[in-house]
Structures are given as C-alpha cells and as structure tokens.
Design a protein around this motif. Structure first.
Motif, PDB file in Angstrom:
ATOM      1  N   SER A 132      21.871  34.245 -38.745  1.00  0.00           N
ATOM      2  CA  SER A 132      22.354  33.300 -39.748  1.00  0.00           C
ATOM      3  C   SER A 132      23.871  33.398 -39.859  1.00  0.00           C
ATOM      4  CB  SER A 132      21.715  33.581 -41.112  1.00  0.00           C
ATOM      5  OG  SER A 132      20.323  33.341 -41.069  1.00  0.00           O
ATOM      6  N   ARG A 133      24.510  32.278 -40.136  1.00  0.00           N
ATOM      7  CA  ARG A 133      25.965  32.254 -40.276  1.00  0.00           C
ATOM      8  C   ARG A 133      26.345  32.591 -41.711  1.00  0.00           C
ATOM      9  NH1 ARG A 133      29.649  28.377 -41.706  1.00  0.00           N
ATOM     10  NH2 ARG A 133      28.037  26.760 -41.861  1.00  0.00           N
ATOM     11  N   ARG A 134      27.243  33.557 -41.851  1.00  0.00           N
ATOM     12  CA  ARG A 134      27.686  33.960 -43.190  1.00  0.00           C
ATOM     13  C   ARG A 134      28.614  32.913 -43.783  1.00  0.00           C
ATOM     14  NH1 ARG A 134      25.292  36.603 -46.191  1.00  0.00           N
ATOM     15  NH2 ARG A 134      25.497  38.741 -45.418  1.00  0.00           N
ATOM     16  N   ARG A 135      28.363  32.599 -45.036  1.00  0.00           N
ATOM     17  CA  ARG A 135      29.194  31.663 -45.773  1.00  0.00           C
ATOM     18  C   ARG A 135      29.291  32.145 -47.207  1.00  0.00           C
ATOM     19  NH1 ARG A 135      27.675  25.307 -47.020  1.00  0.00           N
ATOM     20  NH2 ARG A 135      29.676  24.676 -47.887  1.00  0.00           N
ATOM     21  N   TYR A 136      30.438  31.948 -47.847  1.00  0.00           N
ATOM     22  CA  TYR A 136      30.634  32.403 -49.222  1.00  0.00           C
ATOM     23  C   TYR A 136      30.877  31.222 -50.142  1.00  0.00           C
ATOM     24  CZ  TYR A 136      31.211  37.079 -47.254  1.00  0.00           C
ATOM     25  OH  TYR A 136      31.015  38.265 -46.601  1.00  0.00           O
ATOM     26  N   ILE A 137      30.302  31.311 -51.349  1.00  0.00           N
ATOM     27  CA  ILE A 137      30.579  30.313 -52.381  1.00  0.00           C
ATOM     28  C   ILE A 137      31.046  31.056 -53.635  1.00  0.00           C
ATOM     29  CG2 ILE A 137      28.934  28.633 -51.491  1.00  0.00           C
ATOM     30  CD1 ILE A 137      27.006  29.501 -53.705  1.00  0.00           C
ATOM     31  N   PRO A 138      31.963  30.470 -54.397  1.00  0.00           N
ATOM     32  CA  PRO A 138      32.482  31.158 -55.584  1.00  0.00           C
ATOM     33  C   PRO A 138      31.448  31.256 -56.695  1.00  0.00           C
ATOM     34  CG  PRO A 138      33.360  28.925 -55.433  1.00  0.00           C
ATOM     35  CD  PRO A 138      32.604  29.168 -54.165  1.00  0.00           C
ATOM     36  N   ALA A 140      30.756  32.198 -60.964  1.00  0.00           N
ATOM     37  CA  ALA A 140      31.425  31.896 -62.229  1.00  0.00           C
ATOM     38  C   ALA A 140      32.362  33.009 -62.667  1.00  0.00           C
ATOM     39  CB  ALA A 140      30.381  31.630 -63.314  1.00  0.00           C
ATOM     40  N   ASP A 141      32.054  34.255 -62.265  1.00  0.00           N
ATOM     41  CA  ASP A 141      32.876  35.381 -62.691  1.00  0.00           C
ATOM     42  C   ASP A 141      34.058  35.640 -61.756  1.00  0.00           C
ATOM     43  OD1 ASP A 141      31.613  36.367 -60.472  1.00  0.00           O
ATOM     44  OD2 ASP A 141      30.555  37.996 -61.502  1.00  0.00           O
ATOM     45  N   GLY A 142      34.268  34.738 -60.785  1.00  0.00           N
ATOM     46  CA  GLY A 142      35.387  34.886 -59.875  1.00  0.00           C
ATOM     47  C   GLY A 142      35.040  35.559 -58.560  1.00  0.00           C
ATOM     48  N   ARG A 143      33.884  36.226 -58.512  1.00  0.00           N
ATOM     49  CA  ARG A 143      33.464  36.846 -57.263  1.00  0.00           C
ATOM     50  C   ARG A 143      32.867  35.789 -56.330  1.00  0.00           C
ATOM     51  NH1 ARG A 143      29.433  41.455 -58.813  1.00  0.00           N
ATOM     52  NH2 ARG A 143      28.678  39.785 -60.191  1.00  0.00           N
ATOM     53  N   GLN A 144      32.515  36.213 -55.134  1.00  0.00           N
ATOM     54  CA  GLN A 144      31.927  35.301 -54.167  1.00  0.00           C
ATOM     55  C   GLN A 144      30.487  35.703 -53.855  1.00  0.00           C
ATOM     56  OE1 GLN A 144      34.806  35.291 -50.842  1.00  0.00           O
ATOM     57  NE2 GLN A 144      35.332  33.215 -51.459  1.00  0.00           N
ATOM     58  N   ARG A 145      29.629  34.679 -53.764  1.00  0.00           N
ATOM     59  CA  ARG A 145      28.236  34.932 -53.430  1.00  0.00           C
ATOM     60  C   ARG A 145      28.037  34.728 -51.925  1.00  0.00           C
ATOM     61  NH1 ARG A 145      23.841  34.817 -56.530  1.00  0.00           N
ATOM     62  NH2 ARG A 145      24.923  33.664 -58.197  1.00  0.00           N
ATOM     63  N   PRO A 146      27.526  35.744 -51.212  1.00  0.00           N
ATOM     64  CA  PRO A 146      27.308  35.587 -49.771  1.00  0.00           C
ATOM     65  C   PRO A 146      26.019  34.819 -49.487  1.00  0.00           C
ATOM     66  CG  PRO A 146      26.678  37.794 -50.449  1.00  0.00           C
ATOM     67  CD  PRO A 146      27.240  37.117 -51.681  1.00  0.00           C
ATOM     68  N   LEU A 147      26.111  33.796 -48.687  1.00  0.00           N
ATOM     69  CA  LEU A 147      24.950  33.017 -48.283  1.00  0.00           C
ATOM     70  C   LEU A 147      24.716  33.172 -46.790  1.00  0.00           C
ATOM     71  CD1 LEU A 147      25.439  29.660 -50.232  1.00  0.00           C
ATOM     72  CD2 LEU A 147      24.162  31.689 -50.934  1.00  0.00           C
ATOM     73  N   ALA A 148      23.491  32.946 -46.379  1.00  0.00           N
ATOM     74  CA  ALA A 148      23.130  33.002 -44.966  1.00  0.00           C
ATOM     75  C   ALA A 148      22.651  31.621 -44.536  1.00  0.00           C
ATOM     76  CB  ALA A 148      22.041  34.047 -44.730  1.00  0.00           C
ATOM     77  N   VAL A 149      23.394  30.968 -43.663  1.00  0.00           N
ATOM     78  CA  VAL A 149      23.051  29.623 -43.206  1.00  0.00           C
ATOM     79  C   VAL A 149      22.274  29.744 -41.897  1.00  0.00           C
ATOM     80  CG1 VAL A 149      23.934  27.358 -42.569  1.00  0.00           C
ATOM     81  CG2 VAL A 149      25.148  28.730 -44.279  1.00  0.00           C
TER      82      VAL A 149
END
Length: 282
Positions: A132-138, A140-149
């Motif tokens: 899966s390709r790693r992707r990050y989305i912001p 609410a607390d300013g951190r980034q959530r790692p997603l797997a595409v």
C-alpha cells in the motif's frame, strides 16, 4: 448541350450532396439510439448482477443466523466475477491510485477481461497483494494521520471479501454495536446515546479510545479472532497477504508483525473481527 450537361451534373452533385446530408443527419440519431441501447443493457445487467449477489449473500446470512457456533470453511467460491464487478462499481471513482498507478477509469476500459483474469488468479491462489502507498492527512490536533492506499485490484478483492464477512458478523453483533457496521455510523450511535441518557437513569458515561489501534494491533491475534467464524484457509490466506504486503513510503517497502493499513477497504476487518471474536471467545 453543354448547359444541359452542366445542369444535369449539377443535379447529380446536388443529389449526392442531399443524400450525404440526409445520411449525416440520420447518423447521430442512429448512434444515440445505439448508445441508449447499450446504456439500458448495462443498467439491466448491473441490476441482475446485484440481485444475484444479494441472493448469494442472503444465503450466507441465513446460515450464519441459524448456526451461531459454526465456522465457515468454504467461502472463497462466493468471490466470483459478479461480486468482483459489484465491488468495483462500489469503489470511489476519484480515489487516489495505489502503487499500481491505476485509476478507476483505467480499469473500467477493459473491465470484463480484467475481472475474469482477477477472479481466476484469486481462485487458483496466484493473486498477489501489492504494498500500500503511504499517504498522510492532517488531524484536528495538528498531527498527521497515516493512511494506506491500496492498489486498485487489492481494493476490489478486499471489498468483495468484506461483503461476504459482513453478512456473517452482522449476525453475531449486539444491537448497541455501531462501529464499521453497514448502514450505521457515529450519528446513529449518538442518537442511541441521547435516547439512553434521556429515558433511563444514568450515573456516569465512560468514553474510551484505543490509542494507535491500527498501528499496534497484533496480526496473529487478528487471525485468531477471525478463525472463530471464518476457517476457510483460502480466505485467511487472502487476508494474510494484505497484512504482509507492507507499506511503500519514500521508495522503501516496510513490513511488520503488528498493525494494519488504515484507510483501506479492508481496514475495518480488525475492529470487526476483534469485536466478534471477543463475543464468541472461549
């Protein structure tokens, strides 16, 4: 005579021009009729496909309802071309591509041949999951959530498998369970909470969350929970392929014994199987 021939030639040219104009005027209408016929046929086929899949899934649901303790040992044959096609059309058209670079529209261009080939690979065990390709989305607390595409074919097979497992697990869940269940969401849970606290005497409300659940889940325990109800070794191997495929980030593929890809079609599986496993654990 020359004038007559000229007049005659003009009449012939005019006649040809008129005939050509008539044909050009008629052709768009003929193409529209054909296109409409194709669209109608596609709609009819899609409806028949959905009905066929619904009937098959309903039979699985009935078996799960009637035999609460039974482990399903033969499920892979339900992952057929009809279910894969339905899974494909349920995917988001504009979703980001995975490591394969394939967009939804690219796959649709030769859909039937691709689905037949994919089905054959799944059934004979030749299907291979891609990282899966790693992707990050912001957040609410300013951190980034790692997603797997996931790659497109992985999304298709995952959605098909989840469709089969959902109808089994739906018969095991209690009424107050809302997470990752079909036709239920956080707003339904909030509505139920409001009804509960306004109609009954409530002394306290406990709000709990598992930190980094998707990153820390033990894959071996996940498979153990799955096997409480799903004991088809081919389905288990499919899920293990997704767990072991790894994550591609900055050109490097990493694999781990813990964690699952958050954001993929199959990402609810850990939560669903864990809840169901806890309900049926010995």
């Amino acid at each position: 005579m020359m004038h007559g021939r000229g007049k005659s030639d003009s009449a012939i040219v005019a006649g040809k021009s008129a005939n050509k104009a008539e044909r050009l005027a008629a052709e768009p209408t003929e193409r529209r009729a054909g296109a409409k016929g194709n669209v109608d046929q596609q709609i009819t086929c899609r409806a028949q496909n959905r009905e066929s899949v619904s009937q098959a899934l309903e039979r699985i649901r009935q078996a799960a309802r009637q035999r609460k303790k039974e482990r399903f040992t033969s499920l892979l044959h339900h992952i057929n071309v009809d279910l894969l096609r339905l899974a494909f059309f349920e995917l988001k058209r504009n979703a980001a591509p995975g490591v394969d670079g394939l967009a939804w529209q690219d796959y649709e261009a030769d859909l039937e041949l691709r689905l037949v080939d994919l089905h054959a690979r799944v059934q004979r065990g030749a299907y291979r999951a891609l990282p899966s390709r790693r992707r990050y989305i912001p957040k609410a607390d300013g951190r980034q959530r790692p997603l797997a595409v996931a790659a497109l074919e992985d999304k298709i097979v995952q959605r098909a498998v989840v469709a089969v497992l959902n109808v089994i697990y739906e018969e095991d869940f209690l009424g107050f369970s809302y997470g990752f269940r079909p036709k239920r969401g956080q707003h339904d849970a909030l509505d139920a909470l409001v009804v509960g606290i306004t109609t009954k005497k409530v002394n306290f409300i406990l709000d709990a969350d598992i930190r980094s659940y998707y990153d820390s889940i033990n894959q071996a325990w996940l498979i153990r929970f799955l096997k409480h109800r799903i004991n088809d070794p081919r389905i288990i191997r499919l899920i293990q392929k997704w767990l072991k495929a790894g994550i591609l980030e900055d050109g490097v593929v990493t694999t781990s014994e813990t964690g699952t890809g958050q954001g993929s079609v199959a990402s609810p599986l850990p939560a669903i199987s864990a809840q169901a496993g806890l309900l049926t654990d010995d």
